[in-house]
Design a protein around this motif. Structure first.
Motif, short mmCIF file in Angstrom:
data_model
loop_
_atom_site.label_atom_id
_atom_site.label_comp_id
_atom_site.label_asym_id
_atom_site.label_seq_id
_atom_site.Cartn_x
_atom_site.Cartn_y
_atom_site.Cartn_z
N GLU A 252 -11.21 2.10 -11.73
CA GLU A 252 -11.60 2.84 -12.92
C GLU A 252 -10.91 2.15 -14.11
N GLU A 253 -11.70 1.64 -15.07
CA GLU A 253 -11.12 0.90 -16.21
C GLU A 253 -11.62 1.50 -17.51
N PRO A 254 -10.73 2.02 -18.38
CA PRO A 254 -9.30 2.20 -18.15
C PRO A 254 -9.01 3.28 -17.10
N PRO A 255 -7.86 3.16 -16.41
CA PRO A 255 -7.53 4.13 -15.36
C PRO A 255 -7.28 5.52 -15.93
N LYS A 256 -7.89 6.52 -15.30
CA LYS A 256 -7.66 7.90 -15.76
C LYS A 256 -7.14 8.78 -14.63
N SER A 257 -7.41 8.42 -13.39
CA SER A 257 -7.08 9.32 -12.28
C SER A 257 -5.56 9.42 -12.12
N GLU A 258 -5.15 10.53 -11.49
CA GLU A 258 -3.72 10.74 -11.25
C GLU A 258 -3.17 9.64 -10.36
N LEU A 259 -3.97 9.24 -9.35
CA LEU A 259 -3.52 8.20 -8.43
C LEU A 259 -3.21 6.90 -9.19
N LEU A 260 -4.13 6.50 -10.08
CA LEU A 260 -3.92 5.23 -10.79
C LEU A 260 -2.72 5.33 -11.74
N HIS A 261 -2.53 6.50 -12.36
CA HIS A 261 -1.35 6.66 -13.22
C HIS A 261 -0.07 6.54 -12.40
N LYS A 262 -0.08 7.13 -11.20
CA LYS A 262 1.11 7.04 -10.34
C LYS A 262 1.33 5.59 -9.90
N LEU A 263 0.22 4.91 -9.56
CA LEU A 263 0.32 3.53 -9.06
C LEU A 263 0.87 2.60 -10.15
N VAL A 264 0.27 2.63 -11.33
CA VAL A 264 0.75 1.69 -12.37
C VAL A 264 2.14 2.10 -12.88
N GLY A 265 2.51 3.36 -12.65
CA GLY A 265 3.82 3.84 -13.10
C GLY A 265 4.97 3.43 -12.20
N LEU A 266 4.67 2.94 -11.00
CA LEU A 266 5.77 2.55 -10.08
C LEU A 266 6.55 1.38 -10.68
N PRO A 267 7.88 1.39 -10.57
CA PRO A 267 8.66 0.30 -11.17
C PRO A 267 8.37 -1.06 -10.53
N GLN A 268 7.94 -1.06 -9.27
CA GLN A 268 7.68 -2.34 -8.59
C GLN A 268 6.24 -2.82 -8.80
N VAL A 269 5.53 -2.16 -9.73
CA VAL A 269 4.16 -2.58 -10.05
C VAL A 269 4.12 -3.13 -11.47
N ILE A 270 3.46 -4.27 -11.63
CA ILE A 270 3.19 -4.82 -12.97
C ILE A 270 1.70 -4.61 -13.20
N ALA A 271 1.36 -3.96 -14.29
CA ALA A 271 -0.05 -3.66 -14.54
C ALA A 271 -0.50 -4.28 -15.86
N THR A 272 -1.66 -4.94 -15.82
CA THR A 272 -2.25 -5.50 -17.04
C THR A 272 -3.69 -4.99 -17.13
N PRO A 273 -4.21 -4.84 -18.36
CA PRO A 273 -5.53 -4.23 -18.53
C PRO A 273 -6.69 -5.23 -18.47
N HIS A 274 -6.98 -5.75 -17.28
CA HIS A 274 -8.11 -6.68 -17.05
C HIS A 274 -8.11 -7.83 -18.07
N ILE A 275 -6.98 -8.53 -18.12
CA ILE A 275 -6.84 -9.62 -19.10
C ILE A 275 -6.95 -11.00 -18.46
N GLY A 276 -7.41 -11.05 -17.20
CA GLY A 276 -7.47 -12.33 -16.49
C GLY A 276 -8.14 -13.43 -17.29
N ALA A 277 -9.23 -13.10 -17.95
CA ALA A 277 -10.00 -14.13 -18.67
C ALA A 277 -9.69 -14.14 -20.16
N ALA A 278 -8.72 -13.32 -20.58
CA ALA A 278 -8.51 -13.13 -22.02
C ALA A 278 -7.57 -14.17 -22.62
#
Ligand code: NAD
Length: 299
Positions: A252-278
């Motif tokens: 889901e982009e941008p992430p809205k679900s509780e699961l995705l908020h918990k996932l990107v909020g973990l300290p061992q996760v680095i999250a970027t907003p679909h910037i691979g080609a940017a």
């Protein structure tokens, strides 16, 4: 002179090039789905990137359309079969983004290995956490690449130059050096996915496959949202099976679900907003290829 509608941002110099070649270009790079449905009948060509979706209902309204140009790789947001049935060509710019994605993945792997984002966060909060920030090195580690196409192969070459052992799996490439998924999961210290989206690759890394990885593996996901089961990844991160993950794409982009908020909020996760080609360079390369395609169909 063919009329072309640009529905997502495209490099300015490419727009100028198309106009100079005689293409009648309209730029509405924040057009909504409803507005696009209203006006699509006027155009012989449209340019879209990942934001603008082209479902069959939109194609049915596109009475003059000759070509849909996708700046970038993924065609999962376009009903390609339906367009082709209607005699509309669908073209993309597959090579243009590869290096930008590869450099992001390399940066993310090093950021995971060296806790760069946690270190930065602590510094900004006025904390000197040097003792907790001992990292590891990527040299000598095994990188498992799932999907050995354009991006996967380029990543493999550059990772080897950094001293990584590279192993890959891809059921559609006949190469005796490639591994099956199970064997790759068993040997990799880092796993990076570079497969297309769609039904076949949905949840390719699910709970069962995540259990087959080495304990403490790092995962980089810059392919397509949904190829890693996000719930299973969250649980594997919580249990320590996966030591860290870097995510650029989501179901889901941008992430809205509780699961995705918990996932990107973990300290061992680095999250970027679909910037691979940017990157500036990829935008210019995509623009150049889009312009060449538009000119060949419409000028
Ligand atoms: P590609 O088509 O060149 O390579 C994909 C490879 O995956 C192919 O070789 C294919 O055989 C392989 N594959 C298919 N099913 C597989 C499976 N089940 N297991 C293992 N391998 C499988 O595509 P590419 O240009 O390398 O792009 C790779 C992915 O990166 C695509 O999903 C693309 O949309 C995505 N992408 C993301 C960004 C971003 O911004 N993060 C930018 C560009 C591309």
């Amino acid at each position: 002179m063919g009329k072309l509608l640009i529905c997502d941002p495209v490099d300015e110099s490419a727009i100028e090039e198309m106009r100079n070649a005689g293409v009648d270009v309209d730029v509405r790079d924040d057009i909504s789905a409803e507005e696009l449905a209203e006006v699509i009948g006027e155009y012989e060509g449209i340019v879209v990137r990942s934001r603008t979706k082209v479902p069959s209902a939109l194609i049915d309204r596109a009475t003059s359309l000759k070509v849909i140009i996708r700046g970038g790789v993924g065609l999962d947001s376009i009903d390609v079969a339906h367009a082709q049935e209607k005699g509309i060509a669908v073209r993309n710019t597959p090579e243009a983004n590869s290096n930008a994605v590869v450099e992001l993945v390399l940066g993310l792997m090093i950021a995971l290995a060296r806790n760069v984002t946690s270190a930065d966060k602590a510094m900004k909060e006025g904390r000197w956490t040097k003792k907790q920030l001992q990292g590891t090195e990527i040299e000598g580690k095994t990188l498992g690449i799932i999907g050995f196409g354009r991006i996967g192969q380029m990543l493999g070459d550059k990772a080897k130059a950094l001293g990584m052992e590279v192993r890959a799996c891809d059921p559609y490439i006949a190469d005796s050096d490639l591994l099956c998924l199970e064997d790759l999961l068993a040997v990799a210290d880092y796993i990076s996915l570079h497969v297309p989206g769609g039904a076949e690759t949905k949840n390719l890394l699910d709970a069962e496959n995540l259990q087959k990885t080495k304990r403490g593996v790092f995962i980089v996901q810059a392919s397509r949202g949904g190829t890693v089961d996000e719930q299973a990844l969250y649980e594997a991160l919580e249990s320590g099976q996966v030591a860290g993950a870097a995510l650029d794409v989501y179901t889901e982009e941008p992430p809205k679900s509780e699961l995705l908020h918990k996932l990107v909020g973990l300290p061992q996760v680095i999250a970027t907003p679909h910037i691979g080609a940017a990157t500036e360079e990829a935008l210019a390369r995509v623009g150049g290829e889009v312009a060449a395609l538009a000119i060949s169909y419409l000028a």
